[in-house]
Design an enzyme around this catalytic site. Structure first.
Site: not given
Length: 254
Positions: A71, A94, A96, A127-128, A147, A150, A225, A227
């Site tokens: 992610g 990732e 998305r 998709n992890a 890190l 979601d 990051t 975020e």
């Protein structure tokens, strides 16, 4: 780095890569991934480490990815770690589509900015929660990063959380004994969730942060990051936790 006469790749602009913040990792996304790790074309992602026509050194294994950011978002951690570990290949996964495209474009532009910049970091859409063993062999990785995952606040969506009982065995599979999983979040309940799940699994043990004072990664967990910087600007506290992969238990007697 761009060849003479070629225009260096330009860093991407986020306004062209807008996407919803949340994605359902259990949905059927249109993804391309290798059937097995041996089928992955690493030379395409890391051309500096696989020069065309270069013969492999006898007895020396080919370069392999050792760090994975699950992610990875817009790739901030990969950008930060790349110069710290210039001989270590690192991959971001990732889910998305547009965010993965931004991270990949960002890293390729970084490579064009100068020698030795970003050549060991790459991002793919993946998709992890479903495909880790398709990318990595048993014990391949030495560091895993989760890190600001979601939090999926609603209880029915807790099964979407990246740290869950089903994924932990796969993390243990791709991470070598002694390897580390780095986590950080600004959501106290999610922090407790991750600590509890890792603590209940026989392959992982939490590492006191004081034991990792010399680890250059630790000081960057909360700020590398996008975020993390958003959380920092808002003045919210963060909750890091790091876990070590324990040795495999002895086989059961027959």
């Amino acid at each position: 780095m761009a060849e003479e006469g070629e225009e260096a790749p330009q860093p991407p602009q986020k306004r062209f890569y807008r996407q919803r913040a949340h994605a359902n990792p259990l949905a059927d996304h249109t993804l391309r991934y290798p059937a097995r790790p041996q089928d992955m074309d690493w030379a395409r992602l890391f051309p500096a480490f696989f020069p065309p026509g270069a013969a492999a050194t006898p007895g020396e294994p080919p370069p392999r990815v050792e760090f994975a950011d699950l992610g990875c978002g817009y790739g901030g951690l990969l950008v930060a770690l790349s110069p710290l570990f210039p001989r270590t290949l690192m991959l971001g996964l990732e889910l998305r589509l547009k965010v993965a495209a931004f991270a990949g474009t960002r890293l390729r532009a970084l490579r064009g900015a100068g020698p030795g910049r970003g050549h060991n970091a790459a991002c793919v859409r993946g998709n992890a929660m479903r495909h880790l063993p398709h990318f990595f062999t048993k014990g391949q990785l030495s560091k895993l990063f989760l890190l600001f995952p979601d939090p999926h606040f609603k209880r029915p969506k807790h099964r979407w959380r990246l740290v869950n009982a089903a994924l932990l065995p796969e993390l243990g599979f791709v991470l070598r004994p002694g390897g580390l999983v780095y986590t950080v979040t600004d959501v106290p309940e999610l922090h407790r969730w991750m600590v509890a799940h890792f603590g209940e699994h026989p392959l992982f043990q939490e590492v006191p942060l004081a034991e990792l004072d010399g680890d250059p990664v630790v000081s960057r967990l909360a700020t590398a990051t996008e975020e993390g910087r958003k959380v920092q600007r808002a003045g919210r506290p963060v909750y890091p936790a790091i876990f070590r992969r324990l040795p495999d238990p002895p086989p059961l007697p027959v």
